[in-house]
Scaffold this motif. Structure first.
Motif, PDB file in Angstrom:
ATOM      1  N   LEU A  75      -0.781   3.204   9.893  1.00 31.54           N
ATOM      2  CA  LEU A  75      -0.213   2.198   9.014  1.00 31.54           C
ATOM      3  C   LEU A  75       0.012   0.948   9.851  1.00 31.54           C
ATOM      4  N   ALA A 111      -3.945   2.109   6.308  1.00 26.20           N
ATOM      5  CA  ALA A 111      -3.436   1.170   5.310  1.00 26.20           C
ATOM      6  C   ALA A 111      -2.833  -0.011   6.060  1.00 26.20           C
ATOM      7  N   VAL A 113      -0.126  -3.280   5.568  1.00 24.22           N
ATOM      8  CA  VAL A 113       0.946  -3.906   4.797  1.00 24.22           C
ATOM      9  C   VAL A 113       1.544  -5.018   5.640  1.00 24.22           C
ATOM     10  N   VAL A 141      -7.742   2.609   3.221  1.00 29.09           N
ATOM     11  CA  VAL A 141      -7.226   3.049   1.929  1.00 29.09           C
ATOM     12  C   VAL A 141      -6.900   1.773   1.158  1.00 29.09           C
ATOM     13  N   GLU A 143      -6.350   0.889  -1.925  1.00 32.19           N
ATOM     14  CA  GLU A 143      -5.299   0.784  -2.942  1.00 32.19           C
ATOM     15  C   GLU A 143      -3.896   0.770  -2.348  1.00 32.19           C
ATOM     16  N   ALA A 144      -3.768   1.125  -1.088  1.00 36.54           N
ATOM     17  CA  ALA A 144      -2.461   1.157  -0.422  1.00 36.54           C
ATOM     18  C   ALA A 144      -2.171  -0.209   0.182  1.00 36.54           C
ATOM     19  N   LYS A 145      -1.510  -1.059  -0.601  1.00 31.21           N
ATOM     20  CA  LYS A 145      -1.224  -2.429  -0.165  1.00 31.21           C
ATOM     21  C   LYS A 145       0.225  -2.792  -0.483  1.00 31.21           C
ATOM     22  N   LYS A 172       5.421   4.164  -1.764  1.00 27.82           N
ATOM     23  CA  LYS A 172       4.168   4.344  -2.512  1.00 27.82           C
ATOM     24  C   LYS A 172       2.971   4.256  -1.562  1.00 27.82           C
ATOM     25  N   VAL A 173       2.974   3.265  -0.670  1.00 33.89           N
ATOM     26  CA  VAL A 173       1.887   3.109   0.307  1.00 33.89           C
ATOM     27  C   VAL A 173       1.810   4.335   1.213  1.00 33.89           C
ATOM     28  N   ASP A 175       2.815   7.367   0.590  1.00 33.92           N
ATOM     29  CA  ASP A 175       2.294   8.478  -0.215  1.00 33.92           C
ATOM     30  C   ASP A 175       0.776   8.394  -0.351  1.00 33.92           C
ATOM     31  N   GLN A 176       0.265   7.196  -0.675  1.00 38.47           N
ATOM     32  CA  GLN A 176      -1.182   7.009  -0.831  1.00 38.47           C
ATOM     33  C   GLN A 176      -1.904   7.293   0.476  1.00 38.47           C
ATOM     34  N   LEU A 177      -1.359   6.810   1.577  1.00 41.24           N
ATOM     35  CA  LEU A 177      -1.959   7.011   2.875  1.00 41.24           C
ATOM     36  C   LEU A 177      -1.919   8.487   3.277  1.00 41.24           C
TER      37      LEU A 177
END
Length: 185
Positions: A75, A111, A113, A141, A143-145, A172-173, A175-177
């Protein structure tokens, strides 16, 4: 099985809002997910193939590679410096991309951020970071933004870990990651 996510912060400032955002990720990682904040990016020398020689890789670069190798996913926290990715984060990506085709990033879910003072929260830098890390061999990933604008005012008196909206987005990020990580399978 637990998912281990390595967090890399593209700002070296102790009070950096992106570092605080990473601290929030560590604090609010969901059960079964461990977020580990890597220290020492400021000690990693600029990538130079002449010093990237087996047996004599600089200690800080070797430690970065080892930490990434032990992680299931990464991340990245990117502020925006002059409209793009900070050099320290790009340098970390460069070290992790080598050896070519077999670096610590190869195939790892990543991801990106971040937060920045501007009205878009550093999206240019985050997009550039996604581009660089994808070219370096990671699996971005997409969608993980999470881009948080107005960092200087938003976090003037509130740590990101205490901002419910930020924690929700960050969770949420994560979780997606973690769902994209091989350990989750």
């Amino acid at each position: 099985m637990s998912v281990r996510i390595l967090a890399l912060v593209g700002s070296l400032r102790a009070g950096s809002h992106n570092r605080q955002l990473a601290e929030a990720a560590v604090k609010h990682a969901p059960e079964g997910v461990e977020v580990v904040l890597h220290e020492g990016l400021g000690q990693v020398p600029f990538y130079n193939e002449d010093i990237d020689v087996e047996g004599s890789v600089p200690e800080a670069a070797a430690a970065l590679r080892a930490a990434a190798g032990q992680a299931d996913a990464l991340l990245l926290f990117s502020p925006e410096y002059n409209g793009t990715i900070p050099a320290v984060l790009k340098n970390a990506i460069d070290w992790l991309s080598r050896p070519y085709g077999a670096g610590a990033l190869t195939g790892k879910p990543v991801a990106v951020v971040g937060t920045a003072f501007g009205q878009y929260g550093g999206v240019w830098a985050q997009d550039e970071t996604r581009k660089a890390v994808g070219i370096a061999g990671a699996t971005v990933v997409e969608e993980a933004k999470l881009s948080i604008p107005g960092s200087v005012t938003r976090f003037a008196e509130t740590h990101p870990a205490d901002d419910a909206e930020v924690v929700e987005g960050l969770t949420k990020v994560i979780d997606q990651l973690s769902q994209a990580a091989p350990a989750a399978a």
